[in-house]
Scaffold this motif. Structure first.
Motif: not given
Length: 697
Positions: A157-161, A395-398
């Motif tokens: 499981v890759v965890v990140g914002t 908001l958009v991506h990032g």
């Protein structure tokens, strides 16, 4: 009925016949039936279509209820058709398709960069991915892929914002398995959770289970725990492996799912917590120095997407966020309402013409008026500005927005530091334009001049002297001379001592000579050496010699003695101004004296003896006896040998006494070892040849 139950193929045919009959009686099509049953259209179509897998218990029950058919009988037919004595994996019908048949954007890898021109719809599938840069988390993924290829089931499981490259990392990781013929299953329809729960039991060996944004699977209140349990069973059953489960998750969800429950309280995520334990890897928000260097290498080797993103993100390292957000930012700008688009274009022009990062809401609102057509302007509502700013803040991506509200950081100064001269922060909310849109504006609007409402809003609302000075220069470059003049006046009112220099330039071009005296007063009041020195340069260029000398003396009084000698050098056209301060006070004083005497020499050459004498008086400062002696000798010459005095222009009234050249030559010989300049200047002024020369004869 008995034969149908004993023959799986006959049972499935009968099941579909009954479903088709119920569909006809209810006069529904399959799309409406799917909506009524709460199922996906694909699931419904496959339930009716020959050659497709046996529908699940849940699907049959939902269809029976929607078509008002006997549920128990249909479920019995379904169980017979599924031949429950054999596993689903042995039936040959497995979910997913070969990895090589997947397109990365179909697996929710974010498109990067704008759509290529001439690409029709500009769908994500038509866009090229930027080069991939390996980072620390990629090693963990590579190890899991290697073990899965060796026959051991694994889950990561890759965890990140948001938009940190989680999905792209998983896509790059599975490419070695594509060469080994592995399949990939992405449960998605009708909902992610329902699709996963319905078909997890059918997953066979050599399959990648793709659970992007795992909160949609594991966080579902009704099915999350059941999916986690089914996933755990899949991973620990050797007969069903090897399989590889790749998942992505936001940090806030990972924290929520793995948190221990309060004593005596409910534990809604016990199965999920057990599944995630030891199977997570974090991905950083930013690229470190090594990753940035690798990205820069790829950019230098021709990766235009990376090269473009690095121009905006080299400082903060948020490379993937920029790549993911750029297409949506551009789309939002190009398809914005007229009012929102006008505000963005006003912000673009402000940034490209030199205004700071933080743009006042009042400035943008007033500036936007003339960016609108007459038709659009007439249709504005009373709350148009609020709606436009709210639209641009989404908001958009990032975690990017076309125009987001900003909070300027307070400046931290060491104890005892003087406070800033003026408060330059604008009143009210301030906003920051997205870096990508700022760069887009610099390119696409480079040849455009802002309309009148822009300059008016700048003059009315901007307060920082640097912003005003930059816009004044931009207005002058675009031949908006009146706006340049008024913007510089406003900047001068904000107590910036560099601004009057530019103001003087504009006014000098326009023929306003009275600004010379105003400038002298302003620079003297601020005692800013750099402004004074710049003023020396200006007034000397336009021929205002007395003003230049006055400012040079003021600069010298503030410790910049070189201003005098530099003025002399400019007059001689031998070199440009050099800002070098002599560190020793005595040396500074000598620089001042020598500079004054050199200027006196130039005055005398120009025929202004009174001006030369005045400069000599300035050179005779308290504590310096030598210039006072020289000045006394000079005055002795003037009173003894010019009995008729001086005319109004400062010239000696003839006839001159014949012994004057002889006396001056004698004074020169006695004192030349000390290098007193005014004696030499007097000889040149009188054009008195030395004894024995051809001129003397």
């Amino acid at each position: 009925m008995h034969d149908q139950q004993n023959d799986p193929s006959l049972a499935l045919t009968e099941l579909r016949r009954r479903l088709a009959g119920g569909l006809a009686r209810c006069r529904l099509d399959k799309t409406r039936l799917a909506r009524k049953a709460g199922l996906g259209r694909t699931t419904v179509w496959e339930a009716f279509r020959a050659g497709k897998p046996v529908p699940s218990d849940r699907t049959v029950a939902a269809l029976a209820h929607a078509l008002k058919l006997p549920e128990d009988e249909l479920l019995e037919l379904r169980r017979s058709a599924a031949a429950t004595s054999t596993s689903a994996a042995e039936s040959g019908e497995r979910p997913g398709r070969p990895i090589g048949e997947w397109e990365p954007h179909a697996l929710e890898v974010h498109p990067a960069g704008p759509a290529p021109s001439g690409s029709g719809s500009g769908s994500p599938e038509q866009r090229v991915l930027p080069g991939y840069v390996l980072r620390a988390h990629d090693r963990v993924l590579a190890d899991a892929v290697r073990e899965a290829g060796a026959g051991r089931s694994r889950m990561v499981v890759v965890v990140g914002t948001s938009s940190t490259g989680k999905t792209r990392a998983c896509w790059e990781a599975v490419q070695p398995l594509a060469e080994q013929g592995w399949r990939l299953w992405h449960p998605f329809d009708p909902t992610r959770a329902e699709a996963a729960l319905e078909d997890l039991h059918r997953v066979g060996p050599r399959t990648v289970v793709w659970l992007n944004e795992a909160q949609h699977y594991l966080g579902d209140a009704r099915t999350g725990e059941r999916i986690a349990a089914a996933m755990h069973h899949l991973l620990i059953q050797p007969a069903r492996g090897p399989v590889l489960v790749l998942s992505t998750l936001w940090p806030e969800y990972a924290t929520r799912y793995t948190a221990l429950p309060a004593p005596g309280g409910p534990d809604p995520h016990s199965q999920v917590r057990e599944l995630l334990t030891g199977r997570t890897v974090s991905i950083p928000d930013t690229f470190d120095a090594r990753a940035l260097a690798a990205a820069n290498t790829r950019a230098e080797n021709g990766d235009q997407l990376l090269a473009d993103a690095l121009t905006r993100t080299r400082a903060d390292g948020r490379l993937t966020q920029d790549l993911a957000g750029a297409p949506e930012l551009l789309h939002r700008y190009q398809h914005a309402t007229p009012a929102a688009r006008a505000i963005v274009e006003a912000a673009m022009d402000a940034r490209r013409l030199g205004v700071g990062l933080h743009l006042a809401q009042t400035f943008l609102t007033d500036a936007a008026a003339d960016y609108l057509t007459d038709t659009d302007y007439d249709q504005l509502t009373d709350d148009w500005a609020e709606q436009a700013f709210a639209e641009l803040a989404r908001l958009v991506h990032g975690k990017q927005a076309p125009l987001r509200r900003a909070a300027p950081r307070p400046k931290r100064r060491p104890p005892g530091s003087p406070p800033p001269a003026t408060a330059s922060h604008p009143a009210g909310p301030v906003f920051r334009l997205a870096d990508y849109l700022e760069q887009h504006g610099r390119i696409t609007r480079s040849h455009l001049c802002p309309p009148a409402s822009f300059w008016h809003a700048a003059h009315t609302h901007l307060t920082h002297p640097d912003d005003l000075a930059h816009l004044a220069q931009a207005a002058e470059n675009r031949h908006r001379l009146q706006w340049a003049h008024h913007l510089r006046l406003r900047a001068a009112d904000r107590s910036d001592t560099d601004v009057p220099v530019g103001l003087a330039r504009v006014r000098e071009k326009a023929g306003y000579r009275e600004v010379m005296e105003t400038f002298c007063r302003q620079t003297a009041a601020h005692a800013d050496a750099h402004a004074l020195i710049d003023g020396v340069r200006i007034w000397d260029e336009v021929g205002y010699q007395k003003g230049a000398e006055t400012l040079a003396r003021q600069a010298a009084d503030h410790g910049h003695a070189h201003a005098l000698t530099d003025l002399m050098r400019m007059r001689k056209e031998t070199r440009n101004l050099v800002s070098t301060e002599t560190p020793h006070r005595r040396a500074v004083e000598l620089d001042v004296i020598n500079g004054l005497l050199d200027l006196a020499w130039m005055r005398a050459e120009a025929g202004d003896l009174v001006g030369a004498e005045t400069l000599c008086e300035h050179a005779a400062s308290p504590g310096n006896a030598d210039p006072q002696v020289d000045l006394a000798e000079l005055r002795q010459v003037l009173t003894k040998f010019w009995p008729n005095g001086l005319d109004p222009d400062g010239m000696p009234t003839p006839p001159w006494q014949p012994s004057v050249p002889v006396l001056l030559d004698d004074m020169y010989r006695r004192t030349r070892r000390r290098g007193y300049s005014h004696l030499r200047l007097m000889r040149r002024f009188l054009q008195a040849p030395r004894p024995g020369s051809r001129s003397a004869e």
